[in-house]
Design a protein around this motif. Structure first.
Motif, short mmCIF file in Angstrom:
data_model
loop_
_atom_site.label_atom_id
_atom_site.label_comp_id
_atom_site.label_asym_id
_atom_site.label_seq_id
_atom_site.Cartn_x
_atom_site.Cartn_y
_atom_site.Cartn_z
N VAL A 276 0.86 -1.18 0.00
CA VAL A 276 0.00 0.00 0.00
C VAL A 276 0.90 1.24 0.00
O VAL A 276 1.69 1.45 0.92
CB VAL A 276 -0.91 0.02 1.24
CG1 VAL A 276 -1.78 1.27 1.26
CG2 VAL A 276 -1.80 -1.24 1.29
N ARG A 309 -12.87 4.77 -5.27
CA ARG A 309 -13.40 4.30 -3.99
C ARG A 309 -12.27 3.74 -3.12
O ARG A 309 -12.23 3.95 -1.91
CB ARG A 309 -14.47 3.23 -4.25
CG ARG A 309 -15.06 2.63 -3.01
CD ARG A 309 -16.51 2.22 -3.21
NE ARG A 309 -16.78 1.56 -4.45
CZ ARG A 309 -17.48 2.09 -5.46
NH1 ARG A 309 -18.02 3.27 -5.36
NH2 ARG A 309 -17.66 1.40 -6.56
N THR A 313 -10.89 4.84 0.67
CA THR A 313 -11.18 3.97 1.82
C THR A 313 -9.92 3.24 2.33
O THR A 313 -9.71 3.17 3.53
CB THR A 313 -12.24 2.90 1.45
OG1 THR A 313 -11.82 2.18 0.29
CG2 THR A 313 -13.60 3.53 1.21
N LEU A 314 -9.10 2.77 1.39
CA LEU A 314 -7.93 1.95 1.77
C LEU A 314 -7.02 2.65 2.77
O LEU A 314 -6.62 2.07 3.79
CB LEU A 314 -7.14 1.58 0.51
CG LEU A 314 -5.85 0.79 0.68
CD1 LEU A 314 -6.11 -0.56 1.32
CD2 LEU A 314 -5.13 0.61 -0.66
N LYS A 316 -7.65 5.23 4.71
CA LYS A 316 -8.32 5.42 6.00
C LYS A 316 -8.09 4.19 6.87
O LYS A 316 -7.74 4.30 8.05
CB LYS A 316 -9.83 5.64 5.79
CG LYS A 316 -10.22 6.97 5.17
CD LYS A 316 -11.77 7.07 5.01
CE LYS A 316 -12.23 8.46 4.59
NZ LYS A 316 -11.86 8.84 3.23
N GLY A 317 -8.30 3.02 6.29
CA GLY A 317 -8.19 1.78 7.06
C GLY A 317 -6.77 1.46 7.46
O GLY A 317 -6.51 1.06 8.59
N VAL A 318 -5.85 1.63 6.53
CA VAL A 318 -4.47 1.24 6.80
C VAL A 318 -3.78 2.24 7.72
O VAL A 318 -2.99 1.87 8.58
CB VAL A 318 -3.70 1.07 5.46
CG1 VAL A 318 -2.21 0.93 5.70
CG2 VAL A 318 -4.24 -0.15 4.71
N LYS A 320 -5.43 4.11 9.82
CA LYS A 320 -6.33 4.29 10.97
C LYS A 320 -6.73 5.76 11.12
O LYS A 320 -6.70 6.32 12.22
CB LYS A 320 -5.67 3.79 12.27
CG LYS A 320 -5.11 2.39 12.19
CD LYS A 320 -6.16 1.32 12.48
CE LYS A 320 -5.76 -0.05 11.98
NZ LYS A 320 -4.66 -0.66 12.73
N ASP A 321 -7.07 6.37 9.98
CA ASP A 321 -7.42 7.78 9.99
C ASP A 321 -8.67 8.00 9.13
O ASP A 321 -8.58 8.06 7.90
CB ASP A 321 -6.24 8.60 9.42
CG ASP A 321 -6.58 10.07 9.31
OD1 ASP A 321 -7.70 10.48 9.70
OD2 ASP A 321 -5.73 10.83 8.80
N PRO A 322 -9.84 8.13 9.78
CA PRO A 322 -11.10 8.18 9.01
C PRO A 322 -11.31 9.47 8.24
O PRO A 322 -12.27 9.56 7.48
CB PRO A 322 -12.17 8.04 10.11
CG PRO A 322 -11.53 8.55 11.34
CD PRO A 322 -10.07 8.22 11.22
N VAL A 323 -10.44 10.45 8.40
CA VAL A 323 -10.64 11.70 7.67
C VAL A 323 -9.65 11.90 6.51
O VAL A 323 -9.77 12.85 5.74
CB VAL A 323 -10.63 12.94 8.60
CG1 VAL A 323 -11.65 12.78 9.71
CG2 VAL A 323 -9.25 13.20 9.18
N PRO A 326 -10.41 12.59 1.78
CA PRO A 326 -11.87 12.75 1.69
C PRO A 326 -12.35 12.65 0.23
O PRO A 326 -11.53 12.64 -0.70
CB PRO A 326 -12.11 14.15 2.25
CG PRO A 326 -10.82 14.87 2.13
CD PRO A 326 -9.74 13.83 2.17
N ALA A 327 -13.66 12.54 0.06
CA ALA A 327 -14.26 12.25 -1.25
C ALA A 327 -13.78 13.21 -2.33
O ALA A 327 -13.41 12.80 -3.43
CB ALA A 327 -15.78 12.26 -1.13
N SER A 376 -20.18 12.50 -2.03
CA SER A 376 -20.02 11.23 -1.32
C SER A 376 -20.53 10.07 -2.16
O SER A 376 -19.88 9.02 -2.26
CB SER A 376 -20.83 11.25 -0.01
OG SER A 376 -20.02 11.60 1.07
N TYR A 380 -18.28 6.95 -2.90
CA TYR A 380 -18.50 5.77 -2.07
C TYR A 380 -19.61 4.85 -2.57
O TYR A 380 -19.86 3.80 -1.99
CB TYR A 380 -18.80 6.19 -0.62
CG TYR A 380 -17.66 6.94 0.03
CD1 TYR A 380 -16.42 6.33 0.19
CD2 TYR A 380 -17.81 8.25 0.47
CE1 TYR A 380 -15.37 7.01 0.79
CE2 TYR A 380 -16.76 8.94 1.07
CZ TYR A 380 -15.54 8.30 1.23
OH TYR A 380 -14.49 8.97 1.82
#
Lengths: 426, 426
Positions: A276, A309, A313-314, A316-318, A320-323, A326-327, A376, A380
């Protein structure tokens, strides 16, 4: 030719503007307005329940590899390349590459991708396919510097550039493409750089795709690939660098400072088990990032919506940061950034005076409801099959999902026949 | 009623069998043969250029959250939940949940998902929507053990089970659903387990979704969530555990030994920045894994094809292993495993004597050519919009992409109106 798109929502400067009318005159967006009482309109497209978006840009692929889609999956990299892909590629003919490219262009248009960067061989055939189909492309002959006489190899790329750069009224661009640091020694790269400066061309290359590449280059040259390229002077010309999965903080600074365009191919990097790329950090450091699918043998489709997409998303997950990512950022990568990296000026944005390079996305489907936030939804929730209409340089390439120039059935048939024959061939 | 699907390719036992004919009699697959000279056929479906696949199974969602699709994205988890989602959920009415569920069912049928596991509230309305639409579902009232009198809370779940378990000729199943370890103390969980044993029901719960959850549970009980659940005896009944992102090797052994069904929601886990579940290890240890989308506020669609592609690529990239989770395994997770975990017997496989629960995927599109390997194409290239026909218990719910029972336009309109009204409501 004057085309009017009526009552459409427009993605502009990171926002959606509702109920607009877009007037296209020849290849240019002439006016975007509330008003729709224009005179002498040749063709009207109803835009209700649709979003007008800049056409998507695939910043890294090997289009004719459509012929190998699904031919070899779920294998170790070495076996995949050495036992499956390379032996087949060795048998490819110019005509195979032509039909494989057309198949890829069909698929891209149907998914709203209007421009792409391609590095392969028999590139005249790819250029022919681009020329006939109406899309935009930045094409380049992949040059393996270690495969023979350096000057001869370079000349192939140079001749192609002389024949095709800025052809079709600027719809085709050409870059020089030294394949990768591990296939092109510094002596060869220096020749390529000099030629690029002389001809005012950009360079397309693979860079830091795998851990193994980084280790090998460090062992040979005592430097990581990005540092080696920097020292050789590669980044003194505009560069499109595909992958950049393994780059450390200092290398990210270099990519940023030198204005290198990075083609991020998240799905290919996952499927081939490369890893990644540190895209969150690259964005923070303002590296110019576009999105790519890579070749259809390692993805296995040319669907930019999946990459949009995935980039949103990837990481954010890897991380650990949900922001992060952004779209809007993801959409910009796939449109504005992509066109910039490929070298197409006045494109990638829907704006008066810009090229009429846009797509209409049909949002009258369950997965677009309720319409709390269309940006969004585009990132998404949307699918490539939601693309209804595709316009490039003011020319309608698809309307109501029907291709207007290419013969889809014939291309699917021919490409498949050639692919099967190729596999059988000794 | 006797339906004949002619000249179709069939996904069976991990392989694609070409040019078959499937005879459906009432709700059962009566015969799969080379021959098609059947008598007394009421309805013929042309299967040329289509693959018959078991209908997809979404093993974890909160369907009515379609109403919040795109309402709040790219936010920190706490803000997203506490400031955005929960205040809106508090205003939901039974009718909202009904229309939100129908919207979700529309979307799922259009993407070939024929069964789902749902945990939410106003579940009678969800059951009504399932009952009317013809799909299959395992439904459960989400029980927050800490929100009031334990017996009252439990009774809501129990009453729902008494009313709906095995309703609609077995098309609806009910599970008991303690929401999560951090919302259900052991005293409550023990009551739920006893009731599940007494009523012969399975349990649906969230488990080890976030790092914070694991840390909190360890701080309170001195045990990780999976170990705590094991000690309490949860796994002595059949359990559907959603997420399991943070599970160590020993916990994976427990999940395997106890036959726990894990709903893996890769896209939601990425988007909400939870992380990546150790699916490669779980597969090696033969944990039963199904795929889920999670709710449409955290995904933001109900597209199982994206989860199939993601499970087959994400873990390759993260584990640096290009051969883990091959295409067949991903398809099995989304079909056979899913039906098994939801408790539907004689479904999830296309086989004589099994339920006629199948979908037809239209493969006459550029991204399915050349047809080197149709299983690869289904996993690495297909889109939900490629699903042409959906049949559940022998009933045609969609044909040529047109819904046969639900009124798509009306549902999109009603659901959106309710979603907008809800947000405005104080």
């Amino acid at each position: 030719m004057r085309i009017l798109i009526e009552n459409v929502s427009v993605f502009q400067e990171g926002d959606i503007l509702n109920n607009k009318n877009i007037l296209i005159e020849n290849d240019i967006i002439k006016e975007i307005s509330e008003d729709k009482n224009f005179e002498k309109i040749d063709y009207v497209i109803e835009g209700k329940n649709k979003i007008a978006l800049p056409g998507l840009v695939n910043t890294h692929t090997h289009l004719a590899m459509t012929l190998f889609r699904g031919f070899a999956d779920d294998l170790p990299l070495k076996e995949w390349l050495e036992e499956k892909i390379w032996p087949q590629e060795a048998k490819l003919t110019a005509e195979d590459v032509y039909w494989g490219s057309l198949l890829g262009i069909c698929e891209m248009i149907k998914g709203g991708t209007i421009a792409f960067a391609d590095m392969y061989f028999f590139m005249d055939e790819v250029a022919k396919a681009v020329s006939e189909s109406g899309v935009k492309a930045s094409l380049s002959v992949g040059m393996i510097g270690v495969s023979g006489n350096e000057n001869e190899i370079l000349n192939r790329g140079v001749n192609f550039a002389q024949n095709w750069h800025n052809a079709e009224n600027g719809r085709i661009k050409v870059m020089l493409a030294p394949h990768a640091p591990y296939t092109c020694p510094p002596s060869f790269l220096e020749k390529v750089i000099n030629k690029a400066v002389e001809m005012n061309l950009s360079i397309h290359t693979h860079l830091s795709e795998t851990y193994l590449e980084v280790e090998n280059i460090k062992n040979i040259y005592g430097l990581t690939p990005v540092r080696l390229m920097d020292r050789i002077g590669l980044f003194n010309v505009p560069v499109l660098a595909a992958h950049c999965v393994f780059v450390d903080d200092e290398e990210i600074e270099i990519l940023s400072e030198k204005g290198v365009g990075v083609a991020h191919n998240p799905q290919s990097n996952l499927k081939l088990a490369s890893g990644v790329a540190p895209v969150k950090k690259m964005v923070e450091k303002r590296v110019k990032i576009g999105l790519g699918t890579d070749g259809p043998a390692s993805n296995n489709n040319l669907d930019l919506w999946e990459e949009i997409r995935l980039v949103a998303t990837l990481h954010k997950g890897v991380e650990k940061d949900p922001v992060c990512i952004p779209a809007k950022e993801a959409l910009n990568m796939a449109t504005k950034n992509g066109m910039e990296i490929l070298g197409f000026e006045n494109s990638g944005i829907i704006k008066e005076g810009y090229k009429a390079d846009l797509i209409l996305v049909n949002i009258n489907k369950p997965h677009f409801y309720p319409r709390h936030n269309l940006i969004s939804h585009l990132v998404y929730s949307a699918l490539s099959s939601d693309v209804d209409t595709v316009i490039v340089d003011g020319k309608v390439l698809m309307e109501k999902r029907e291709l207007k120039i290419l013969d889809e059935e014939k291309i699917m048939f021919e490409a498949e026949k050639r692919a099967f024959d190729l596999i059988k061939k000794r």
